[in-house]
Design a protein around this motif. Structure first.
Motif, PDB file in Angstrom:
ATOM      1  N   SER A 318     158.668  92.152  -9.935  1.00  0.00           N
ATOM      2  CA  SER A 318     158.655  91.686  -8.551  1.00  0.00           C
ATOM      3  C   SER A 318     157.300  91.082  -8.233  1.00  0.00           C
ATOM      4  O   SER A 318     156.256  91.707  -8.498  1.00  0.00           O
ATOM      5  N   THR A 417     163.137  84.096  -6.200  1.00  0.00           N
ATOM      6  CA  THR A 417     162.674  84.901  -5.081  1.00  0.00           C
ATOM      7  C   THR A 417     161.681  84.057  -4.305  1.00  0.00           C
ATOM      8  O   THR A 417     160.881  83.323  -4.901  1.00  0.00           O
ATOM      9  N   ARG A 443     163.754  92.719  -9.894  1.00  0.00           N
ATOM     10  CA  ARG A 443     164.303  93.231  -8.649  1.00  0.00           C
ATOM     11  C   ARG A 443     165.026  92.075  -7.941  1.00  0.00           C
ATOM     12  O   ARG A 443     164.605  90.930  -8.024  1.00  0.00           O
TER      13      ARG A 443
END
Length: 513
Positions: A318, A417, A443
């Motif tokens: 992440s 992301t 994630r």
């Protein structure tokens, strides 16, 4: 050396053997073609021959007679119009009483000769041809001050043309070239990592986030003191005074999301020995190197790799976690992830920074994603597909939680992301993504958000829906708000966009007594 030539009667030399000099000239012309690529500077060579001949009080006829050539041929040699055979050069050297190496020296024999060579070279170059300028005969009768003025004007014309060539097109080309170099190296620069490791060892940093105190310790170790001032020129992030070992920075809260960044970037330029950029490419390279070194100091390689490797093992990679673990801005963490992901984790990756208006600000990829680009391969300022994560994130009301999305594109399916961050130029999204095959390590892989992009097909998101087009086509006139840099050449000067006079006046105000 030919021993009989000096004793020839003068008349036959000029009349009866007319075919012989012409044959020699034709032979020399054939030599020009083959020897012209040999690296001899015929202009400098010619000036050296003329200088040595006149020093010895010899005329063109004297030297021509000594080497068996017509005076006109010697004159052509001295004017740099011919590149002679090596055997002829040996004869000329012997006639002038010097070693052959003396003729072949690369520097002009005098200041006057150097100016003559420079003007001759300029007049034979493409600049004079393109401008349609008449040539000037570079003879002894041309006064030296006039020669100086002509050469100075030629320098000034070249400088102005270089400045005018610093257009947005050049900037786009430079960005495209640099992005290709970064892709080739997987955006990983071991020499910069080693610089960071050396500096961190020098201050006894044992890993983890780099504090403000540690940043000051690095500055002190390098012989600098830090000064936060209210009147820093608006066109700069920092100013380094090498004469007094000072780095000037804006007062805390002066618009930077992390006050360590401008300090470390300034120190990075010092450590890397950056000098005044030669051109925009050099300027861009220096900026990337300084930014990389600053990030490598804030997120040290050893600690960051341990953190990321453990996260990969647990399938919870992440960017947000990396940001929080090292107390850095999200964009810094995203950049640093691209530095380390491929080399240490075996993950191809891409990075995007997109303005809220939809244009691509900067990007990097080694995972095959197809960024929008112009015919030069440049991506800066190009519109990003409305379906990509970097655009759809702007529609998300939750700006606190991470945003994840899958996007099906013509080059494959990618997971990204993204996060929106404010700036003085408006909001930007910062996105990191990987191909679908590698999403299992991250994630957010369980997200159900998915979109499909067929860009650059205009029907994807560039062409308005038919009902809207029928209603508004021809009845709307939007006033665009482009960046000024799209409308004009890049700011002139050594450092693009920096007001050098303002910087010097600032240093003058703050220099210690």
């Amino acid at each position: 050396m030919t021993t009989t030539a000096p004793h020839r009667p003068s008349a036959p030399t000029r009349t009866s053997p007319r075919t012989s000099p012409r044959a020699d000239e034709r032979a020399d012309e054939r030599t020009d073609v083959s020897a012209g690529s040999g690296g001899i500077d015929t202009l400098v060579l010619g000036r050296r021959i003329r200088h040595l001949r006149t020093q010895r009080g010899m005329t063109l006829e004297d030297l021509g007679s000594a080497v068996g050539r017509a005076p006109s041929q010697v004159s052509m040699l001295e004017n740099g119009h011919r590149e002679p055979r090596l055997s002829l050069l040996g004869q000329i050297a012997e006639a002038l009483g010097v070693p052959l190496a003396e003729l072949l020296r690369t520097e002009a024999p005098s200041r006057r000769a150097a100016l003559e060579v420079e003007l001759e070279r300029a007049q034979r170059g493409p600049l004079f041809a393109q401008l349609g300028l008449p040539t000037v005969k570079v003879a002894k009768s041309l006064p030296t001050d006039a020669l100086e003025a002509l050469v100075a004007m030629q320098h000034e014309v070249e400088r102005l043309l270089t400045e005018h060539a610093a257009t947005p097109e050049e900037a786009r080309r430079a960005n495209a070239e640099l992005r290709a170099q970064m892709r080739e190296r997987d955006n990983y620069f071991p020499e910069l990592e080693e610089h960071a490791r050396t500096l961190l060892t020098a201050i006894g940093h044992d890993g983890g986030p780099l504090s403000q105190r540690a940043t000051s310790d690095i500055a002190a170790h390098l012989g600098f003191t830090l000064h936060h001032v209210p009147d820093l020129p608006r066109s700069v992030r920092s100013v380094t005074d090498h004469a007094h070992g000072r780095i000037y920075l804006p007062q805390i809260g002066g618009g930077f999301s992390d006050s360590r960044s401008p300090v470390l970037q300034a120190l990075g330029s010092h450590v890397l020995g950056h000098t005044e950029p030669r051109d925009y490419r050099d300027f861009l390279r220096q900026r990337v190197e300084a930014n990389y070194l600053a990030a490598a100091l804030m997120l040290p390689e050893d600690g960051a790799v341990r953190f990321l490797a453990a996260a990969k093992d647990e399938r919870r990679l992440s960017v947000e976690d990396l940001r929080d673990a090292f107390a850095v801005p999200y964009e810094t963490a995203a950049h640093r992830f691209t530095n380390l992901a491929t080399r240490h984790l075996g993950l191809p990756v891409h990075f995007m920074k997109v303005h809220e208006g939809g244009t691509l600000h900067k990007a990097y990829e080694n995972d095959g994603v197809a960024f929008p680009s112009d015919p030069l391969g440049a991506i800066e300022g190009q519109p990003v597909c409305r379906q990509w994560t970097a655009r759809t994130v702007f529609t998300c009301e939750d700006r606190f939680s991470p945003y994840y999305q899958y996007t099906d594109t013509s080059s494959g399916t990618y997971w990204c992301t993204s996060r929106v961050q404010p700036s003085s130029q408006g909001a930007f999204s910062v996105s990191v993504g990987v191909p679908f095959a590698h999403v299992r390590w991250f994630r957010g892989r369980e997200t159900t958000l998915r979109s499909s992009s067929t860009c650059p097909d205009p029907s994807c998101c560039r062409t308005p829906p038919e009902p809207l087009a029928q209603r508004w086509e021809g009845a709307a006139w939007p006033s665009a708000r482009p960046h000024a840099s799209l409308l004009a050449a890049l700011p002139v000067g050594v450092f693009p966009g920096v007001d050098t006079t303002e910087v010097y006046e600032f240093l003058e105000r703050h220099a210690p007594a």
